[in-house]
Design a protein around this motif. Structure first.
Motif, PDB file in Angstrom:
ATOM      1  N   UNK A 102       0.834  -1.205   0.000  1.00  0.00           N
ATOM      2  CA  UNK A 102       0.000   0.000   0.000  1.00  0.00           C
ATOM      3  C   UNK A 102       0.868   1.254   0.000  1.00  0.00           C
ATOM      4  N   UNK A 103       1.973   1.234   0.709  1.00  0.00           N
ATOM      5  CA  UNK A 103       2.859   2.401   0.764  1.00  0.00           C
ATOM      6  C   UNK A 103       3.502   2.671  -0.595  1.00  0.00           C
ATOM      7  N   UNK A 104       3.886   1.630  -1.304  1.00  0.00           N
ATOM      8  CA  UNK A 104       4.490   1.806  -2.626  1.00  0.00           C
ATOM      9  C   UNK A 104       3.481   2.371  -3.625  1.00  0.00           C
ATOM     10  N   UNK A 105       2.245   1.895  -3.522  1.00  0.00           N
ATOM     11  CA  UNK A 105       1.202   2.404  -4.413  1.00  0.00           C
ATOM     12  C   UNK A 105       0.939   3.877  -4.133  1.00  0.00           C
ATOM     13  N   UNK A 106       0.881   4.251  -2.860  1.00  0.00           N
ATOM     14  CA  UNK A 106       0.641   5.646  -2.502  1.00  0.00           C
ATOM     15  C   UNK A 106       1.788   6.541  -2.971  1.00  0.00           C
ATOM     16  N   UNK A 107       3.021   6.062  -2.832  1.00  0.00           N
ATOM     17  CA  UNK A 107       4.176   6.851  -3.266  1.00  0.00           C
ATOM     18  C   UNK A 107       4.159   7.062  -4.781  1.00  0.00           C
ATOM     19  N   UNK A 108       3.831   6.009  -5.520  1.00  0.00           N
ATOM     20  CA  UNK A 108       3.779   6.121  -6.980  1.00  0.00           C
ATOM     21  C   UNK A 108       2.645   7.046  -7.414  1.00  0.00           C
ATOM     22  N   UNK A 109       1.505   6.937  -6.742  1.00  0.00           N
ATOM     23  CA  UNK A 109       0.368   7.803  -7.062  1.00  0.00           C
ATOM     24  C   UNK A 109       0.695   9.256  -6.752  1.00  0.00           C
ATOM     25  N   UNK A 110       1.378   9.505  -5.632  1.00  0.00           N
ATOM     26  CA  UNK A 110       1.761  10.859  -5.254  1.00  0.00           C
ATOM     27  C   UNK A 110       2.714  11.479  -6.267  1.00  0.00           C
ATOM     28  N   UNK A 111       3.677  10.691  -6.744  1.00  0.00           N
ATOM     29  CA  UNK A 111       4.621  11.194  -7.740  1.00  0.00           C
ATOM     30  C   UNK A 111       3.898  11.536  -9.039  1.00  0.00           C
ATOM     31  N   UNK A 112       2.938  10.699  -9.417  1.00  0.00           N
ATOM     32  CA  UNK A 112       2.188  10.944 -10.654  1.00  0.00           C
ATOM     33  C   UNK A 112       1.336  12.201 -10.531  1.00  0.00           C
ATOM     34  N   UNK A 113       0.729  12.410  -9.360  1.00  0.00           N
ATOM     35  CA  UNK A 113      -0.056  13.620  -9.133  1.00  0.00           C
ATOM     36  C   UNK A 113       0.835  14.860  -9.139  1.00  0.00           C
ATOM     37  N   UNK A 114       2.038  14.738  -8.603  1.00  0.00           N
ATOM     38  CA  UNK A 114       2.983  15.853  -8.625  1.00  0.00           C
ATOM     39  C   UNK A 114       3.342  16.231 -10.056  1.00  0.00           C
ATOM     40  N   UNK A 115       3.594  15.234 -10.881  1.00  0.00           N
ATOM     41  CA  UNK A 115       3.903  15.493 -12.291  1.00  0.00           C
ATOM     42  C   UNK A 115       2.739  16.194 -12.973  1.00  0.00           C
ATOM     43  N   UNK A 116       1.514  15.776 -12.660  1.00  0.00           N
ATOM     44  CA  UNK A 116       0.333  16.403 -13.253  1.00  0.00           C
ATOM     45  C   UNK A 116       0.209  17.865 -12.813  1.00  0.00           C
ATOM     46  N   UNK A 117       0.531  18.155 -11.549  1.00  0.00           N
ATOM     47  CA  UNK A 117       0.476  19.536 -11.059  1.00  0.00           C
ATOM     48  C   UNK A 117       1.487  20.415 -11.780  1.00  0.00           C
ATOM     49  N   UNK A 118       2.681  19.891 -12.008  1.00  0.00           N
ATOM     50  CA  UNK A 118       3.687  20.656 -12.744  1.00  0.00           C
ATOM     51  C   UNK A 118       3.211  20.962 -14.164  1.00  0.00           C
ATOM     52  N   UNK A 119       2.567  19.990 -14.778  1.00  0.00           N
ATOM     53  CA  UNK A 119       2.051  20.210 -16.128  1.00  0.00           C
ATOM     54  C   UNK A 119       1.023  21.332 -16.150  1.00  0.00           C
ATOM     55  N   UNK A 120       0.118  21.335 -15.172  1.00  0.00           N
ATOM     56  CA  UNK A 120      -0.919  22.365 -15.109  1.00  0.00           C
ATOM     57  C   UNK A 120      -0.308  23.729 -14.799  1.00  0.00           C
ATOM     58  N   UNK A 121       0.646  23.781 -13.874  1.00  0.00           N
ATOM     59  CA  UNK A 121       1.267  25.042 -13.474  1.00  0.00           C
ATOM     60  C   UNK A 121       2.015  25.705 -14.625  1.00  0.00           C
ATOM     61  N   UNK A 122       2.701  24.909 -15.437  1.00  0.00           N
ATOM     62  CA  UNK A 122       3.538  25.470 -16.495  1.00  0.00           C
ATOM     63  C   UNK A 122       2.807  25.668 -17.813  1.00  0.00           C
ATOM     64  N   UNK A 123       1.613  25.090 -17.946  1.00  0.00           N
ATOM     65  CA  UNK A 123       0.914  25.164 -19.232  1.00  0.00           C
ATOM     66  C   UNK A 123       0.632  26.602 -19.641  1.00  0.00           C
TER      67      UNK A 123
END
Length: 230
Positions: free
Chosen positions: A46-67
Motif C-alpha cells: 500500500x505504501x508503494x502504491x501511494x508513493x507512486x500515485x503521489x509522484x504521478x499527481x505531482x507530475x500532473x500539477x507541474x504540467x498544469x502550473x507550467x501550461x
C-alpha cells in the motif's frame, strides 16, 4: 523585425513543457508498474502504491502550473511574428494581426484558425521563385506541427474523460497507458512546434534582409554578372 528574445522565450516554454511531459511519462510508467495487478489486485504494498500515485499527481500539477505561461510565451511570439511577416506580403493574409492571438482563445475555432494564420505567415516569409523556378513552398514543418498539436489535444481530452470514469484496476491501468501515450504525443508536438518556430523566424529574417527573392535575388545576380563583365 521581432527580437530574438521572443523566440527564445517560446522555445524555453516548449522545452519546459516537454520536460514536464517526460517527467509525467516516467511517473506514469512507475505508477503503472506498481499497480500491475494479480487477480485484480496490486502486487505492491500500500505504501508503494501511494508513493507512486503521489509522484504521478505531482507530475500532473507541474504540467498544469507550467501550461499557461508556456502557452502565453508561444502566443506572444506567434503574434509578433504575424506583425513581422505582414509587411513582407500583405496580400497573402486573410485576417488581421489580432487573430494571431484571438485564434487561440476562441473554442472550436482554435482547432483550425491558428493553422490558417501560420499558413499565411509561412507563405509570406517564403522567398519568391527566381525566373524559371517553380514556386513550391516547403510547408511540411507547419503541417507536422499542427497535425501533432491537434491530435495530441483531442487525444488528451478523450483520455482524461476515460480516466476520470475509471472504476476498476484494469480501467486505471489502461488509462495510465493512454496518458503515457498522450504525454509522448505532447513531447513530439512541442519538438515540432520548436522546429516550426525556428524555421519561420529564419525565413522571415532572411526575406526581410535580402528581399523578396531571399539571398539569391535576381538583382544580386545581375550585379554580380555586371561586375564580372566589366
Amino acid at each position: 523585425m521581432p527580437s530574438r528574445g521572443f523566440l527564445v522565450a517560446a522555445l524555453t516554454g516548449l522545452a519546459l513543457a516537454a520536460l514536464c511531459d517526460l517527467f509525467s511519462i516516467f511517473a506514469g510508467v512507475r505508477y503503472r508498474l506498481t499497480i500491475d495487478g494479480n487477480g485484480g489486485f496490486p502486487t505492491a504494498s500500500h505504501r508503494e502504491v501511494e508513493a507512486a500515485a503521489s509522484l504521478y499527481e505531482t507530475a500532473a500539477r507541474y504540467q498544469v502550473m507550467l501550461f499557461l505561461p508556456c502557452a502565453i510565451a508561444f502566443a506572444v511570439w506567434f503574434f509578433r511574428m504575424r506583425r513581422a511577416t505582414g509587411p513582407l506580403a500583405p496580400d497573402r493574409f486573410r485576417n488581421g494581426p489580432g487573430w494571431a492571438i484571438g485564434a487561440w482563445v476562441v473554442p472550436l475555432v482554435n482547432l483550425w484558425m491558428p493553422y490558417r494564420v501560420a499558413f499565411d505567415m509561412w507563405g509570406a516569409a517564403t522567398p519568391l521563385p527566381s525566373d524559371g523556378e517553380r514556386h513550391r513552398p516547403r510547408i511540411w514543418p507547419l503541417n507536422l506541427w499542427w497535425a501533432l498539436f491537434v491530435f495530441a489535444a483531442l487525444f488528451n481530452t478523450f483520455v482524461a474523460t476515460k480516466y476520470e470514469d475509471a472504476g476498476t484496476l484494469t480501467e486505471i491501468q489502461d488509462g495510465l497507458v493512454q496518458y503515457i501515450l498522450s504525454d509522448a504525443l505532447h513531447v513530439l508536438a512541442a519538438a515540432a512546434a520548436a522546429y516550426f518556430a525556428v524555421q519561420l523566424t529564419t525565413m522571415q529574417r532572411s526575406k526581410a534582409m535580402h528581399g523578396p527573392y531571399g539571398m539569391g535575388t535576381p538583382c544580386s545576380v545581375q550585379r554580380l554578372e555586371e561586375q564580372l563583365t566589366d
